[in-house]
Write a protein that holds these residues in place. Structure first.
Motif: not given
Ligand SMILES: N[C@@H](CC(=O)OP(=O)(O)O)C(=O)O
Ligand SMILES: Nc1ncnc2c1ncn2[C@@H]1O[C@H](COP(=O)(O)OP(=O)(O)O)[C@@H](O)[C@H]1O
Length: 436
Positions: A5, A7-8, A35, A118, A189-191
């Protein structure tokens, strides 16, 4: 089989996406969960809020134009053959968001809007993988990922990734899923970390790798404390406590699916792929008593005073039932003779909760707090641990202390204005220079 995975921040620019593709190929990732490019979900959330407020066409148009520029620029830097397809995808996405915002129909529109980041990022990245000559396939996560009572349709997922052993790289979206109403939804969020863990567990992966912008889980929050260091090995339970109490690097629900299946989770840095990162597994890790400290902001404390609580049973059940009814989890709890204090990190149902709790006693609400959690091997039979922690906290005023529920953690509640000072005090006193 490996599930990776990113992230952003890891997919936040064309240069970073190239690095991500290198890592995927080097690791031989079967499934890659992405993400949205950093900042996208926040912008989409703002668009949805403007749409909900109504009459904000200009603000929405401005935000959409910014998003479009960001994605078109990224596509331009990343792609040549695939550029036309990518810019058509960007155009379609912006039109979809604009249409959804214009005909805003509450929560369903909001969910649809914030899912687009996403969807677009994975579409762009898959085009790039193909242009590099890789056999890449885009998977639509809502076809197998379900929200509400969160679950993966393992049958559909396994069928969808049938060619992984033949060198196909599957790319899919983190965060998004199909909701209980059958429409687009998300895991919170952050999922995306959680998405990767669920996919890894459903596929019985050998490893789940979470790639971010830092070299693994640090012993304290590097946004507030200088001189933090990465922890090389952690136990599932320690990592879960840290994620639950705020270590931003990991979504709180990520550990459980991997722990259940005994799948190790690696936290790695996409900006420095050779750095060792952190390995989280079921192996008990010896060594230092104190492992890490984390902080979670946005905490509301609720205190209920009631003489009816004195020597009574059943009172706490009634309090808990109110939180259960409004699906609001409780983080910390302490009780006294005639009062109970508890904390929540979501205040969206607080007005209803307070109204119902007021029937049980006098209710006091205290917002703007942080939980600071110390994780380690806190054997309750050992002398002096609590004193050590209290001395390290120094003169920072503490509103609640939660100790004894777990041998792994002690949680302290303080006003958010004191959070950084508390993190620093604990860092100075609990972690020596030779700690790791
Ligand atoms: N894009 C979503 C999901 C996510 O998990 O983002 P990141 O991995 O960047 O924390 C968010 O900002 O909530
Ligand atoms: N204990 C910790 N260890 C490592 N990083 C942490 C910790 N606590 C907070 N962070 C922050 O979390 C950030 C990574 O957040 P994350 O949401 O995972 O990023 P992304 O999803 O974009 O990859 C790091 O850059 C760091 O500042």
């Amino acid at each position: 089989m490996k599930v990776l995975k990113f992230g952003g921040t890891s997919v936040g620019s064309a240069a970073n996406m190239r690095r991500v593709a290198d890592i995927i190929v080097r690791e031989g990732a079967s499934v890659t969960v992405l993400s949205a490019m950093s900042g996208t979900t926040d912008t989409l959330q703002r668009i949805a809020s403007f749409a909900a407020a109504g009459g904000c066409e200009e603000e929405i148009a401005l935000l959409l134009a910014g998003l479009k520029r960001k994605y078109v620029r990224c596509a331009g830097e990343l792609l040549s053959d695939g550029y036309a397809d990518a810019s058509a995808a960007v155009e379609r996405t912006m039109e979809r968001v604009a249409a959804e915002a214009a005909a805003y129909a509450g929560e369903v529109s909001q969910r649809t809007i914030i899912a687009q980041g996403e969807l677009l990022t994975t579409a762009l990245f898959t085009l790039y993988m193909k242009e590099r000559g890789c056999r890449a396939e885009l998977l639509h996560a809502p076809a197998f990922m379900y929200g509400g009572e969160v679950r993966v349709d393992g049958g559909v997922l396994r069928q969808s990734v049938a060619d992984a052993a033949r060198g196909v790289y599957y790319i899919t979206q983190g965060f998004i899923c199909t909701g209980p109403d059958g429409r687009l939804d998300n895991l919170g969020r952050g999922g995306s970390d959680y998405s990767a863990a669920l996919i890894g567990a459903a596929l019985g992966a050998g490893e789940v790798q979470i790639w971010t912008d830092i070299d693994g889980m640090h012993n304290n929050d590097p946004r507030y404390v200088e001189g933090t260091f990465p922890i090389r090995r952690m136990n599932f339970d320690e990592a879960a406590e840290l994620a639950y109490f705020g270590a931003k690097i990991l979504h709180p629900s990520t550990i459980q699916p991997c722990k259940d299946r005994g799948i190790p989770v690696l936290l790695k840095n996409s900006m420095a792929p050779d750095a060792p990162g952190t390995v989280i597994s079921d192996a008990e890790v010896g060594g230092h008593v104190y492992r890490a400290v984390a902080a979670k902001d946005g905490i509301t404390a609720v205190r209920i005073y009631s003489a009816r609580m004195l020597m009574a049973y059943g009172f706490l059940r009634r309090v808990f039932e109110v939180f259960e009814k409004y699906r609001t989890p409780i983080d910390m709890i302490t009780t006294s003779e005639v009062a109970v204090s508890l904390t929540v990190d979501s205040d969206c149902r607080l007005p209803e909760i307070i109204a119902e709790l007021s029937e049980l006693g006098t209710v006091e609400v205290d917002t703007g707090n942080s939980i600071v959690c110390i994780v380690g091997r806190l054997d309750h039979a050992e002398h002096g641990r609590a004193r050590e922690i209290m001395e390290a906290a120094g003169d920072v005023p503490l509103k609640m202390i939660s100790y004894g529920a777990s041998h792994r953690s002690i949680a302290l509640l303080t006003d958010t204005r004191n959070r950084t000072r508390l993190l620093r005090n604990l860092n100075d006193k609990l972690f020596g220079k030779d700690a790791e």
